[in-house]
Design an enzyme around this catalytic site. Structure first.
Site, PDB file in Angstrom:
ATOM      1  N   LYS A   1       1.229  -1.179  -0.033  1.00  0.00           N
ATOM      2  CA  LYS A   1       0.235   0.165  -0.162  1.00  0.00           C
ATOM      3  C   LYS A   1       1.078   0.672   0.391  1.00  0.00           C
ATOM      4  O   LYS A   1       1.603   1.596   1.055  1.00  0.00           O
ATOM      5  CB  LYS A   1      -0.647   0.246   0.977  1.00  0.00           C
ATOM      6  CG  LYS A   1      -1.789   0.938   1.087  1.00  0.00           C
ATOM      7  CD  LYS A   1      -1.719   2.594   1.748  1.00  0.00           C
ATOM      8  CE  LYS A   1      -2.768   3.172   1.473  1.00  0.00           C
ATOM      9  NZ  LYS A   1      -2.801   5.006   2.060  1.00  0.00           N
TER      10      LYS A   1
ATOM     11  N   GLU B   1       9.811   3.728   9.652  1.00  0.00           N
ATOM     12  CA  GLU B   1      10.985   4.082   9.159  1.00  0.00           C
ATOM     13  C   GLU B   1      10.251   4.967   8.746  1.00  0.00           C
ATOM     14  O   GLU B   1       9.384   5.733   7.859  1.00  0.00           O
ATOM     15  CB  GLU B   1      11.745   3.357   7.611  1.00  0.00           C
ATOM     16  CG  GLU B   1      11.936   1.806   8.301  1.00  0.00           C
ATOM     17  CD  GLU B   1      12.942   1.114   6.683  1.00  0.00           C
ATOM     18  OE1 GLU B   1      13.171   1.850   5.874  1.00  0.00           O
ATOM     19  OE2 GLU B   1      12.989  -0.245   6.698  1.00  0.00           O
TER      20      GLU B   1
ATOM     21  N   CYS C   1      14.885  10.746   3.661  1.00  0.00           N
ATOM     22  CA  CYS C   1      14.515  10.478   5.067  1.00  0.00           C
ATOM     23  C   CYS C   1      16.014  10.665   5.577  1.00  0.00           C
ATOM     24  O   CYS C   1      16.419  11.261   6.800  1.00  0.00           O
ATOM     25  CB  CYS C   1      13.930   9.178   5.195  1.00  0.00           C
ATOM     26  SG  CYS C   1      14.948   8.230   4.809  1.00  0.00           S
TER      27      CYS C   1
ATOM     28  N   GLU D   1      12.124  19.058   9.903  1.00  0.00           N
ATOM     29  CA  GLU D   1      12.567  18.217   9.237  1.00  0.00           C
ATOM     30  C   GLU D   1      12.073  18.328   7.544  1.00  0.00           C
ATOM     31  O   GLU D   1      10.899  18.645   7.557  1.00  0.00           O
ATOM     32  CB  GLU D   1      12.325  16.076   8.218  1.00  0.00           C
ATOM     33  CG  GLU D   1      12.595  15.578   7.592  1.00  0.00           C
ATOM     34  CD  GLU D   1      11.781  14.024   6.954  1.00  0.00           C
ATOM     35  OE1 GLU D   1      12.524  13.688   6.905  1.00  0.00           O
ATOM     36  OE2 GLU D   1      11.188  13.762   8.279  1.00  0.00           O
TER      37      GLU D   1
END
Length: 461
Positions: free
Chosen positions: A155, A230, A264, A364
């Site tokens: 997904k 993650e 990331c 971030e």
């Protein structure tokens, strides 16, 4: 019918039909049937299947790469590179590691007993994949799971939902049992309902911290489905006075702006010794000015749009906050010919003297904007690195390996690099701490999440 608006030019990049909950249940049931078939195969057969699926994906590489670019905006050459370099390296490494990682573990011999522990598949693995590296992100769990005898339901984030169909097609063309890799373009509500019904043996989630909390709650609502997370990062490049300066600048800039900074483990902030700061900023600015901001489907473009207009607004807000808190803009947007095809195109930003309290340095940003701050001691660099909710990677730039290890042992991160950055080594576990997530993928440890131990303790006659 849901559709994806392309950041490239506001056109429709992909449309899909969301299955109902009952239709989704049937797809998962089909995956469970396929899992029993693949578990009955030898490991050698599963290795061959994974290698064949990688090759079959490549049969349609140009089509797939252009679709990825239209969905999320990275230059098409980078989309091809996901397959040609990193995916190849990861698949080959996982295939090579599988026999030892999945082998029985036998304790020391004990007279009169036969004792060993096997690793059994967990069943159906749900892979929920982020949009920024839509081919690489699912690769880690997908191939480890199939090698271990599981089936996989993929997904993707809505923006790159079509990549799940690409991967399912590759396994189908490789001769996999029907439903072994299943494309599930379901809503969040449908996925939550499936999790509550305990239909999965493991969930591998890559995405935001908020999404990680939501998945953890859903997986724990009616049972104890294990989850690997993650999540994000705010990864520093720590530039020490004895570094190979030219290499440090070149790699830090590339690590910050590749894929428009949407990684990331991208370099999100630079901590540079004050003795080098002015020199670093000047050299970095010259490299950044060489980027070509443009349509990512055209040759020559090195910096495409960010994924959507909300992401662009977040980048602008973080830069504005850094400037308001004393930062200095080094690279002028007037240096670039920024397209107006959509509101997702941004000129790269370099902000010197960025406050540690600014959004650019604390959160971030996930875009083509890089903050620079100085430090005067190793202890100060360690403090600035650890004063964060994230703990994914940090890179140290120095010629002194002992110093890098000494600093690295004090950093609260999952991976410490020396003289490189923005890289996943498939033979080492990919892991983080704090809000960067839990669990590990890749390496032999990555097989632990998609298997369960079973002990055999026999008293011999």
């Amino acid at each position: 019918m849901p559709s994806i608006t392309s950041p490239v030019d506001r056109s429709i990049a992909f449309s899909y039909e969301e299955p109902s909950l009952e239709e989704a249940r049937k797809l998962v049931a089909q995956a469970a049937s396929a899992q029993r078939e693949v578990a009955a195969l030898s490991l050698e057969a599963r290795q061959a299947l994974c290698l064949a699926a990688y090759e079959r994906y490549g049969d349609h590489l140009d089509e797939h790469a252009r679709a990825i670019t239209r969905m999320m905006g990275k230059p098409v050459g980078q989309a091809r590179g996901e397959y040609q370099r990193s995916m190849k390296e990861r698949v080959n490494a996982l295939v090579e590691m599988a026999p030892s990682a999945l082998a029985d573990n036998r304790p020391k011999e004990k007279a009169g007993f036969n004792r060993f522990t096997t690793r059994e598949p967990v069943g159906v693995v749900l892979v929920i994949a982020a949009w920024n590296y839509p081919l690489l992100v699912p690769t880690n769990a997908l191939f480890a799971a199939v090698l271990a005898g599981n089936s996989v339901v993929i997904k993707h984030a809505p923006q790159t939902m079509g990549v799940g169909a690409q991967l399912a097609r590759a396994f189908e063309e490789a001769g996999a049992p029907k439903g072994l890799v299943t494309y599930l373009p379901a809503s969040h509500e449908t996925v939550a309902a499936l999790l509550a019904e305990r239909l999965f043996g493991y969930v591998a989630f890559t995405g935001s911290v908020r999404g990680g909390h939501e998945i953890s709650r859903a997986a724990a609502a009616q049972g104890f489905t294990p989850v690997g997370l993650e999540l994000g990062g705010n990864d520093p490049a720590i530039i020490l006075p004895d570094c190979d300066f030219d290499s440090a600048v070149e790699n830090a800039v590339d690590g910050a702006f590749y894929n428009s900074g949407q990684s990331c483990c991208a370099v999100k902030r630079v901590l540079v010794h004050e003795s080098l700061r002015a020199r670093f900023v000047e050299a970095a600015a010259e490299l950044i000015k060489k980027y070509v901001v443009g349509n990512p489907l055209e040759d020559g473009t090195t910096l495409g749009p960010v994924v959507n207009e909300a992401a662009a607004e977040r980048v602008r807000a973080h830069v504005s906050d850094a400037l308001a808190k004393g930062g200095k803009r080094i690279v002028d947007a007037a240096s670039f010919n920024v397209p107006t095809l959509s509101g997702c195109y941004l000129a790269p930003e370099l902000i010197d003297n960025a406050s540690p309290d600014s959004l650019l340095m604390r959160e971030e940003t996930f875009g083509p904007a890089l903050g620079v701050a100085g430090f005067n001691s190793d202890e100060e660099a360690i403090r600035l690195t650890n004063d964060q909710p994230y703990g994914l990677t940090a890179s140290i730039w120095t010629k002194d390996a002992a110093r890098a290890e000494r600093i690295g042992r004090s950093l609260e991160v999952g991976t410490v690099f020396m003289n490189r950055c923005d890289y996943l080594d498939p033979e080492m576990p990919w892991t983080g701490t704090k809000d960067s997530g839990t669990g590990s993928s890749l390496s032999p440890l990555g097989f632990l999440a998609v298997t369960r131990p079973k002990n055999f303790h026999f008293r011999l006659p």
